[in-house]
Design a protein around this motif. Structure first.
Motif, short mmCIF file in Angstrom:
data_model
loop_
_atom_site.label_atom_id
_atom_site.label_comp_id
_atom_site.label_asym_id
_atom_site.label_seq_id
_atom_site.Cartn_x
_atom_site.Cartn_y
_atom_site.Cartn_z
N MET A 231 0.85 -1.19 0.00
CA MET A 231 0.00 0.00 0.00
C MET A 231 0.89 1.24 0.00
N SER A 232 0.68 2.14 -0.95
CA SER A 232 1.52 3.32 -1.09
C SER A 232 1.17 4.36 -0.04
N LEU A 233 2.05 5.35 0.10
CA LEU A 233 1.82 6.43 1.06
C LEU A 233 0.55 7.18 0.74
N ILE A 234 0.29 7.41 -0.55
CA ILE A 234 -0.92 8.14 -0.96
C ILE A 234 -2.16 7.37 -0.55
N GLU A 235 -2.13 6.03 -0.72
CA GLU A 235 -3.28 5.20 -0.34
C GLU A 235 -3.49 5.22 1.17
N LYS A 236 -2.38 5.18 1.93
CA LYS A 236 -2.48 5.21 3.39
C LYS A 236 -3.08 6.52 3.88
N MET A 237 -2.77 7.61 3.18
CA MET A 237 -3.20 8.94 3.63
C MET A 237 -4.36 9.47 2.79
N TYR A 238 -5.18 8.54 2.29
CA TYR A 238 -6.27 8.89 1.37
C TYR A 238 -7.19 9.95 1.97
N THR A 239 -7.64 9.72 3.21
CA THR A 239 -8.55 10.66 3.86
C THR A 239 -7.92 12.04 4.00
N PHE A 240 -6.64 12.07 4.39
CA PHE A 240 -5.94 13.35 4.56
C PHE A 240 -5.88 14.11 3.24
N PHE A 241 -5.60 13.41 2.14
CA PHE A 241 -5.50 14.08 0.85
C PHE A 241 -6.85 14.60 0.37
N ILE A 242 -7.92 13.85 0.63
CA ILE A 242 -9.25 14.33 0.26
C ILE A 242 -9.58 15.61 1.03
N LEU A 243 -9.35 15.58 2.34
CA LEU A 243 -9.62 16.77 3.16
C LEU A 243 -8.76 17.95 2.71
N SER A 244 -7.49 17.69 2.39
CA SER A 244 -6.60 18.75 1.91
C SER A 244 -7.10 19.32 0.58
N SER A 245 -7.60 18.44 -0.30
CA SER A 245 -8.12 18.90 -1.60
C SER A 245 -9.33 19.79 -1.41
N VAL A 246 -10.19 19.43 -0.44
CA VAL A 246 -11.36 20.26 -0.15
C VAL A 246 -10.92 21.65 0.31
N ILE A 247 -9.97 21.70 1.23
CA ILE A 247 -9.50 22.98 1.78
C ILE A 247 -8.81 23.82 0.70
N ILE A 248 -7.94 23.18 -0.09
CA ILE A 248 -7.24 23.91 -1.17
C ILE A 248 -8.24 24.45 -2.18
N GLY A 249 -9.23 23.62 -2.53
CA GLY A 249 -10.24 24.06 -3.49
C GLY A 249 -11.00 25.28 -3.01
N ILE A 250 -11.40 25.26 -1.74
CA ILE A 250 -12.14 26.40 -1.17
C ILE A 250 -11.26 27.65 -1.17
N VAL A 251 -9.98 27.49 -0.82
CA VAL A 251 -9.07 28.64 -0.75
C VAL A 251 -8.84 29.25 -2.13
N ILE A 252 -8.49 28.42 -3.12
CA ILE A 252 -8.22 28.98 -4.45
C ILE A 252 -9.50 29.46 -5.13
N GLY A 253 -10.64 28.94 -4.65
CA GLY A 253 -11.92 29.39 -5.20
C GLY A 253 -12.28 30.80 -4.82
N GLN A 254 -11.53 31.37 -3.90
CA GLN A 254 -11.77 32.77 -3.52
C GLN A 254 -11.32 33.72 -4.63
N VAL A 255 -10.48 33.22 -5.54
CA VAL A 255 -10.07 34.01 -6.71
C VAL A 255 -11.17 33.87 -7.76
#
Length: 312
Positions: free
Chosen positions: A1-25
């Motif tokens: 199992m790769s690091l990305i697979e192990k941290m799947y939930t973290f990456f999804i949450l990070s993507s949500v936060i990044i999306g909201i932040v850059i969406g302010q532009v």
């Protein structure tokens, strides 16, 4: 199992936060939605490319496991999802549809990881995977029409067009690639995490364009938490009881539980974003789902290990 697979939930949450932040532009917010569907189509192509569709016959060799899992996944679970959605989300049609879509699509990827961690029969779970994929692609339109037909969101012609484009096109391309080229083996071995990466980019794009809706409807997270928790609790006991009734061994019973618990949010998300472009709360529900699901599956894995240890 790769690091990305192990941290799947973290990456999804990070993507949500990044999306909201850059969406302010404003420039990003107004153009982000054009990237969502293309990214999801490519993601599903690579996902389907990794699924051993040619081995679907293996699923039928263990007939007891196959028909037990199929009945739970495609008969019992849709009814349970409808009951929970009607009771808890009936007055919020977007959440109702999103919840139905999430629950009627069995997982075709990360449940194998949890099956291995819980010492289940990974080979058996792998064999049932292609059958689960084919059946959910074929049955999803019917579930939406049966359980969502009373809402104004379901338009048959648009739903069919979306499924043909988002699901059958990448599935057909993956099958052709497998048959005419050995490139698929290289992709599977070298780029197995690519679907997860693409899914996160799609989530970023979605929240960049619609993240303001989540902020203004933050209460929907709490509203959908109760039916999701009930779904996993009820289904865990159903899977365990069915496994005992069929006299499955611990590894097979564990495979049955996780095969009928884990849900396939990427496929459901792809359909939601194309079939309901004017109802972003449906897609947001499908993003919130795995944020709750993955920690729950991690806990269930430990429960299964504890139950097995108690029988030794």
């Amino acid at each position: 199992m790769s690091l990305i697979e192990k941290m799947y939930t973290f990456f999804i949450l990070s993507s949500v936060i990044i999306g909201i932040v850059i969406g302010q532009v404003s420039l990003i917010q107004s153009n982000a939605e054009f990237f969502i569907v293309p990214i999801l189509v490519v993601m599903l192509y690579f996902t389907f490319l990794q699924i051993p569709l040619a081995e679907i016959k293996r699923a039928f060799k263990n007939t007891k496991f196959t028909y037990t899992s199929v009945i739970i996944n495609f008969v019992w679970i849709p009814v349970l999802a409808w009951i929970l959605a009607s009771v808890f989300l009936g007055n919020t049609p977007a959440l109702y549809i999103g919840f139905i879509m999430l629950m009627v699509t069995p997982c075709t990827d990360w449940y194998l990881i949890f099956t291995g961690l819980a010492r289940g029969n990974v080979s058996l779970s792998t064999a049932i995977l292609p059958l689960n994929l084919i059946l959910q692609v074929l049955l999803l339109p019917f579930y939406l029409l049966i359980f969502g037909g009373m809402t104004e969101f379901i338009k048959l012609s648009f739903l069919v067009e979306s499924i043909l484009f988002v699901l059958f096109l990448p599935l057909a391309l993956a099958i052709v690639t497998k048959r005419v080229s050995r490139l698929s083996n290289i992709i599977v071995s070298k780029f197995s995490v690519l679907p997860i990466i693409l899914l996160n980019f799609a989530i970023m794009a979605m929240f960049a364009s619609q993240g303001h809706l989540l902020i203004s409807n933050i209460d929907l997270i709490w509203k959908i938490t109760i039916p999701i928790l009930l779904f996993f609790v009820v289904n865990f006991f159903v899977g365990q009881m069915a496994g005992k009734l069929m006299k499955f061994s611990y590894p097979d019973r564990t495979s049955l539980s996780l095969t009928t618990l884990a849900r396939n949010s990427p496929v459901a998300l792809a359909i939601a974003m194309t079939a309901f472009p004017d109802q972003p709360l449906i897609a947001l529900t499908l993003v919130i789902g795995p944020l709750l699901e993955l920690p729950i599956l991690a806990i269930i894995t430990q429960v299964l290990l504890f139950l097995n240890k108690g029988r030794r």
